[in-house]
Write an enzyme that holds these catalytic residues in place. Structure first.
Site, PDB file in Angstrom:
ATOM      1  N   CYS A 114       0.809  -1.231   0.000  1.00  9.36           N
ATOM      2  CA  CYS A 114       0.000   0.000   0.000  1.00  9.36           C
ATOM      3  C   CYS A 114       0.835   1.272   0.000  1.00  9.36           C
ATOM      4  CB  CYS A 114      -0.946   0.010   1.190  1.00  9.36           C
ATOM      5  SG  CYS A 114      -2.162  -1.289   1.080  1.00  9.36           S
ATOM      6  N   HIS A 254      -3.172   7.417   2.921  1.00  7.01           N
ATOM      7  CA  HIS A 254      -3.612   6.135   2.340  1.00  7.01           C
ATOM      8  C   HIS A 254      -4.962   5.785   2.963  1.00  7.01           C
ATOM      9  CE1 HIS A 254      -3.813   2.050   1.091  1.00  7.01           C
ATOM     10  NE2 HIS A 254      -3.538   1.542   2.286  1.00  7.01           N
ATOM     11  N   ASN A 284     -10.286   0.336   0.196  1.00  4.41           N
ATOM     12  CA  ASN A 284      -8.829   0.389   0.085  1.00  4.41           C
ATOM     13  C   ASN A 284      -8.416  -0.134  -1.291  1.00  4.41           C
ATOM     14  OD1 ASN A 284      -6.085   0.047   0.254  1.00  4.41           O
ATOM     15  ND2 ASN A 284      -6.098  -0.979   2.246  1.00  4.41           N
TER      16      ASN A 284
HETATM   17  O1  UT7 Z   1      -3.637  -1.038   3.446  1.00  2.00           O
HETATM   18  C1  UT7 Z   1      -3.445  -2.298   3.969  1.00  2.00           C
HETATM   19  C2  UT7 Z   1      -3.260  -2.242   5.420  1.00  2.00           C
HETATM   20  N1  UT7 Z   1      -4.344  -2.832   6.094  1.00  2.00           N
HETATM   21  C3  UT7 Z   1      -5.058  -2.167   7.015  1.00  2.00           C
HETATM   22  O2  UT7 Z   1      -4.879  -1.000   7.214  1.00  2.00           O
HETATM   23  C4  UT7 Z   1      -6.045  -2.891   7.851  1.00  2.00           C
HETATM   24  C5  UT7 Z   1      -5.861  -2.539   9.291  1.00  2.00           C
HETATM   25  N2  UT7 Z   1      -6.824  -3.207  10.118  1.00  2.00           N
HETATM   26  C6  UT7 Z   1      -8.124  -2.818  10.134  1.00  2.00           C
HETATM   27  O3  UT7 Z   1      -8.532  -1.908   9.409  1.00  2.00           O
HETATM   28  C7  UT7 Z   1      -9.036  -3.505  11.106  1.00  2.00           C
HETATM   29  O4  UT7 Z   1      -8.272  -4.312  11.946  1.00  2.00           O
HETATM   30  C8  UT7 Z   1     -10.139  -4.371  10.414  1.00  2.00           C
HETATM   31  C9  UT7 Z   1     -11.139  -3.462   9.728  1.00  2.00           C
HETATM   32  C10 UT7 Z   1      -9.493  -5.329   9.416  1.00  2.00           C
HETATM   33  C11 UT7 Z   1     -10.867  -5.155  11.476  1.00  2.00           C
HETATM   34  O5  UT7 Z   1     -11.412  -4.273  12.462  1.00  2.00           O
HETATM   35  P1  UT7 Z   1     -11.139  -4.526  14.001  1.00  2.00           P
HETATM   36  O6  UT7 Z   1     -11.878  -3.467  14.723  1.00  2.00           O
HETATM   37  O7  UT7 Z   1      -9.652  -4.588  14.205  1.00  2.00           O
HETATM   38  O8  UT7 Z   1     -11.829  -5.895  14.242  1.00  2.00           O
HETATM   39  P2  UT7 Z   1     -11.174  -7.251  14.787  1.00  2.00           P
HETATM   40  O9  UT7 Z   1     -10.347  -7.902  13.743  1.00  2.00           O
HETATM   41  O10 UT7 Z   1     -10.550  -6.983  16.113  1.00  2.00           O
HETATM   42  O11 UT7 Z   1     -12.474  -8.117  15.013  1.00  2.00           O
HETATM   43  C12 UT7 Z   1     -13.496  -7.729  15.946  1.00  2.00           C
HETATM   44  C13 UT7 Z   1     -14.660  -8.676  15.796  1.00  2.00           C
HETATM   45  C14 UT7 Z   1     -14.241 -10.131  15.759  1.00  2.00           C
HETATM   46  O12 UT7 Z   1     -15.228 -10.887  16.410  1.00  2.00           O
HETATM   47  P3  UT7 Z   1     -15.003 -11.366  17.946  1.00  2.00           P
HETATM   48  O13 UT7 Z   1     -13.752 -12.145  17.948  1.00  2.00           O
HETATM   49  O14 UT7 Z   1     -14.913 -10.081  18.727  1.00  2.00           O
HETATM   50  O15 UT7 Z   1     -16.241 -12.145  18.205  1.00  2.00           O
HETATM   51  C15 UT7 Z   1     -14.262 -10.479  14.308  1.00  2.00           C
HETATM   52  O16 UT7 Z   1     -14.485 -11.837  14.059  1.00  2.00           O
HETATM   53  O17 UT7 Z   1     -15.336  -8.433  14.550  1.00  2.00           O
HETATM   54  C16 UT7 Z   1     -15.417  -9.652  13.814  1.00  2.00           C
HETATM   55  N3  UT7 Z   1     -15.361  -9.335  12.390  1.00  2.00           N
HETATM   56  C17 UT7 Z   1     -16.440  -8.988  11.676  1.00  2.00           C
HETATM   57  N4  UT7 Z   1     -17.743  -8.881  11.998  1.00  2.00           N
HETATM   58  C18 UT7 Z   1     -18.599  -8.495  11.039  1.00  2.00           C
HETATM   59  C19 UT7 Z   1     -14.265  -9.279  11.591  1.00  2.00           C
HETATM   60  N5  UT7 Z   1     -14.631  -8.911  10.342  1.00  2.00           N
HETATM   61  C20 UT7 Z   1     -15.983  -8.731  10.376  1.00  2.00           C
HETATM   62  C21 UT7 Z   1     -16.920  -8.354   9.410  1.00  2.00           C
HETATM   63  N6  UT7 Z   1     -18.211  -8.247   9.776  1.00  2.00           N
HETATM   64  N7  UT7 Z   1     -16.573  -8.068   8.128  1.00  2.00           N
END
Ligand code: UT7
Length: 327
Positions: A114, A254, A284
């Protein structure tokens, strides 16, 4: 002083709009979760069979040359930043040159995930600053949908497809690229990568069955990394150039997650009005996020404006660039 300046910009996004509501039918997710956690409402997808990254880059390049009234034969170099090349080789830059009729240009690709657009911008600027070339095209383009697993809710809600092209030319009025700080740390590769299809794990039935040709991301780790490093490197560039929140006109971050963008401009003490954000419509698009922002804000940027471009990505890679707008 001779500097390299962006003198034109053009973006391209495919027509198909993949909305959060459609993703709700594909994986266990919902519009509210996606918007709250990422800020994304919809993203564009290049869904016609047989089309690739160059098919988004070429319309951007063609329109840019037309807009600038420049003949394709005047372009001397094309650098394409992408993680989704048309093929493993040859370089997508070569394919773009062929399709856009850039007969006198040599070209190559840059892969810094990215952060690729900033790496490519910094590299391209050197060819101008040394007086070697006068007209360099830089493309940031990705067909992320080609490496996204639409059964993996952790990644499929985030990414989209798009392309942006900029023209770099010499500037003698004090505008252009003034400072860039780029970093990489390969120990971060385990948190964001594509497991198979490279020389370590070439494609096989087993890799396809295991969904290993798709993006793998440990979102939380990447999030923490991004929040800390994007603001830090932007601060470093601002300090080195004696810039304060008052004389920065635009932050071009970004577009990976709206929460990361917010954390960044807050750490920099910047007013949100100065921050380009279009993640809600495109998601993204990896190497295309920064040029797509510049393209959409082109009419609002004034000659002499101070811009800070900042990015981070897989690798890990991160960096920031300070430029003074030239037109
Ligand atoms: O340019 C490339 C670089 N990449 C990035 O910048 C990505 C950086 N990371 C992020 O933007 C975030 O970490 C995400 C958007 C990918 C995820 O958000 P988060 O607030 O960090 O969520 P998490 O991974 O901590 O997950 C929280 C909960 C989990 O459930 P439990 O374990 O709390 O029950 C996940 O399973 O949300 C769940 N979850 C979802 N729920 C509904 C993960 N993805 C989804 C989804 N819909 N799409």
């Amino acid at each position: 002083m001779l500097r390299a300046a962006i003198t034109g910009i053009q973006g391209y996004v495919p027509d198909y709009i993949l909305r959060n509501e459609e993703l709700e039918q594909m994986v266990e997710t919902n519009d509210e979760w996606i918007q709250t956690r990422t800020g994304i409402k919809e993203r564009r997808i290049l869904n016609q069979r047989g089309l690739g990254t160059s098919d988004m880059a070429v319309p951007a390049v063609n329109s840019l040359l037309e807009k600038k009234n420049i003949s394709p034969s005047e372009i001397e170099l094309v650098i394409c930043a992408t993680v989704t090349p048309d093929m493993q080789f040859p370089a997508t830059a070569n394919i773009i040159s062929d399709k856009a009729g850039l007969k006198n240009a040599f070209g190559y690709d840059i892969n810094a995930a990215c952060c690729g657009f900033l790496y490519a911008l910094t590299t391209a600027a050197k060819f101008i600053e040394t007086g070697v070339h006068q007209k360099v095209l830089l493309v940031g383009a990705d067909k992320m949908s080609s490496i996204i697993d639409y059964e993996d809710r952790a990644t499929c809600v985030i990414f989209g497809d798009g392309a942006g092209a900029v023209l770099l030319e010499p500037d003698h009025e004090g505008n252009g690229i003034i400072n860039s700080k780029l970093y990489s740390d390969g120990s971060g590769s385990t948190f964001l990568h594509q497991k198979a299809g490279g020389s370590v794990k070439p494609a096989s039935h087993a890799t396809v069955d295991a969904h290993e040709h798709y993006v793998y991301q440990d979102g939380r780790t990447v999030f923490k990394f991004a929040v800390n490093n994007m603001a830090e490197v932007a601060k470093q560039v601002m300090n080195e150039s004696d810039l304060t929140p008052d004389n920065v006109h635009w932050l071009v971050p970004h577009q990976a997650n709206k929460r990361i963008i917010e954390a960044t401009y807050k750490q920099l003490n910047l007013n949100p009005d100065k921050v380009m954000v279009n993640i809600e419509r495109y998601g993204n698009t990896t190497n295309a996020t920064i040029p797509l922002c510049l393209w959409e804000w082109e009419d609002q940027i004034n000659k002499g404006d101070n811009l800070i471009l900042a990015a981070f990505g897989g690798g890990f890679t991160w960096g920031a660039t300070y430029m003074r707008w030239s037109y």
